[in-house]
Design a protein around this motif. Structure first.
Motif, PDB file in Angstrom:
ATOM      1  N   LEU A 142       0.837  -1.193   0.000  1.00 23.94           N
ATOM      2  CA  LEU A 142       0.000   0.000   0.000  1.00 23.94           C
ATOM      3  C   LEU A 142       0.871   1.240   0.000  1.00 23.94           C
ATOM      4  O   LEU A 142       1.928   1.279   0.643  1.00 23.94           O
ATOM      5  CB  LEU A 142      -0.907   0.023   1.239  1.00 23.94           C
ATOM      6  CG  LEU A 142      -1.924  -1.109   1.380  1.00 23.94           C
ATOM      7  CD1 LEU A 142      -2.666  -0.963   2.700  1.00 23.94           C
ATOM      8  CD2 LEU A 142      -2.896  -1.113   0.218  1.00 23.94           C
ATOM      9  N   THR A 143       0.442   2.263  -0.687  1.00 20.69           N
ATOM     10  CA  THR A 143       1.164   3.532  -0.703  1.00 20.69           C
ATOM     11  C   THR A 143       0.568   4.435   0.365  1.00 20.69           C
ATOM     12  O   THR A 143      -0.600   4.851   0.265  1.00 20.69           O
ATOM     13  CB  THR A 143       1.070   4.202  -2.083  1.00 20.69           C
ATOM     14  OG1 THR A 143       1.608   3.321  -3.073  1.00 20.69           O
ATOM     15  CG2 THR A 143       1.849   5.505  -2.087  1.00 20.69           C
ATOM     16  N   VAL A 150      -8.843  -2.698   1.424  1.00 19.40           N
ATOM     17  CA  VAL A 150      -8.511  -4.102   1.670  1.00 19.40           C
ATOM     18  C   VAL A 150      -9.573  -4.754   2.547  1.00 19.40           C
ATOM     19  O   VAL A 150     -10.086  -5.832   2.248  1.00 19.40           O
ATOM     20  CB  VAL A 150      -7.121  -4.227   2.319  1.00 19.40           C
ATOM     21  CG1 VAL A 150      -6.839  -5.688   2.706  1.00 19.40           C
ATOM     22  CG2 VAL A 150      -6.041  -3.713   1.386  1.00 19.40           C
ATOM     23  N   SER A 184      -5.936   1.716  -0.217  1.00 18.00           N
ATOM     24  CA  SER A 184      -5.863   1.993   1.223  1.00 18.00           C
ATOM     25  C   SER A 184      -6.198   0.739   2.000  1.00 18.00           C
ATOM     26  O   SER A 184      -6.724  -0.240   1.455  1.00 18.00           O
ATOM     27  CB  SER A 184      -6.827   3.121   1.602  1.00 18.00           C
ATOM     28  OG  SER A 184      -8.171   2.687   1.449  1.00 18.00           O
ATOM     29  N   LEU A 185      -5.900   0.771   3.302  1.00 19.72           N
ATOM     30  CA  LEU A 185      -6.244  -0.352   4.180  1.00 19.72           C
ATOM     31  C   LEU A 185      -7.760  -0.540   4.238  1.00 19.72           C
ATOM     32  O   LEU A 185      -8.252  -1.662   4.336  1.00 19.72           O
ATOM     33  CB  LEU A 185      -5.672  -0.106   5.578  1.00 19.72           C
ATOM     34  CG  LEU A 185      -5.812  -1.253   6.579  1.00 19.72           C
ATOM     35  CD1 LEU A 185      -5.118  -2.507   6.064  1.00 19.72           C
ATOM     36  CD2 LEU A 185      -5.235  -0.840   7.932  1.00 19.72           C
ATOM     37  N   LEU A 223       1.837  -5.015   3.515  1.00 18.70           N
ATOM     38  CA  LEU A 223       0.536  -5.346   4.088  1.00 18.70           C
ATOM     39  C   LEU A 223       0.554  -6.795   4.541  1.00 18.70           C
ATOM     40  O   LEU A 223       0.918  -7.691   3.780  1.00 18.70           O
ATOM     41  CB  LEU A 223      -0.573  -5.145   3.051  1.00 18.70           C
ATOM     42  CG  LEU A 223      -1.968  -5.636   3.442  1.00 18.70           C
ATOM     43  CD1 LEU A 223      -2.506  -4.808   4.604  1.00 18.70           C
ATOM     44  CD2 LEU A 223      -2.919  -5.581   2.262  1.00 18.70           C
TER      45      LEU A 223
END
Length: 214
Positions: A14-15, A55, A51-52, A23
């Motif tokens: 992830l950026t 996910v 983004s998290l 991750l």
């Protein structure tokens, strides 16, 4: 709910803040039903994510709309959700207090003569001076590592606090062997070995005995 399996795997990077971050996806699986009780998922269903949050949304969608409602070979064609929800849930009364107790560690240590102890490399002291030199249990709860540890002795709990070097140096220390003084006891008579032999030779009573003894 008697046996869980836990695992972790690597997901897409992830950026975050202009930097690529790794991750890792953690999960727990109920052994009997193959039901995912805490997230895992299938990386093949993630697709591009930014983004998290993306996910987690995709993983939850995969579990609810696909994995939990699909026939599982290990369950003879039944689905994980069917098997999981069919099992009765026996109430065990587990609450926060029991969780706190279950995750409390207890280590047996001897209190120093200055009433200090070491917990995880930090010095603490007790106000209970009578515990100096005693073996106690030093306790710490893993639920909240910010909580101050404590000591337990003979079924009682004693507070610990960081050592104040100045105050500790001025505290009175308990005596290791307090003197025993009994004003009613009679002084021990002096004993002279040669005089005792002479008294025996001439037939005199021993002089080292008290007048009240025979």
């Amino acid at each position: 709910m008697a046996l869980w399996h836990a695992d972790v795997c690597h997901g897409p990077g992830l950026t975050v803040g202009g930097k690529m971050r790794p991750l890792r996806i953690h999960a727990q699986l109920d052994d009997a039903s193959r039901y995912v009780v805490a997230l895992e998922g299938c990386l093949d269903f993630l697709g591009p994510v930014a983004s998290l949050h993306d996910v987690n949304v995709r993983l939850c969608a995969f579990l609810d709309a696909h994995y939990h409602v699909t026939s599982h070979a290990a369950l003879l064609g039944a689905t994980p959700r069917t098997v999981f929800e069919a099992a009765p849930r026996a109430p065990d009364g587990f609450d926060e207090a029991k969780l706190h107790e279950a995750l409390t560690t207890r280590t047996r240590r001897r209190v120093r003569r200055d009433t200090t102890v070491v917990v995880d490399g930090a010095d603490y002291e007790l106000d209970a001076g009578h515990l100096a030199g005693r073996l106690v249990h030093l306790c710490r709860c893993l639920v909240d590592l910010g909580e101050t540890p404590w000591a337990e002795f003979d079924g009682k709990r004693y507070a610990l606090h960081p050592v104040d070097a100045v105050k500790n140096s001025r505290r009175k220390r308990p005596l290791r062997h307090p003197p025993v003084h009994d004003e009613t006891s009679r002084p021990h008579p002096a004993f002279d070995p040669p005089l005792a032999l002479l008294d025996r030779a001439v037939g005199r009573p021993p002089r080292h005995r008290d007048a009240g003894e025979s």
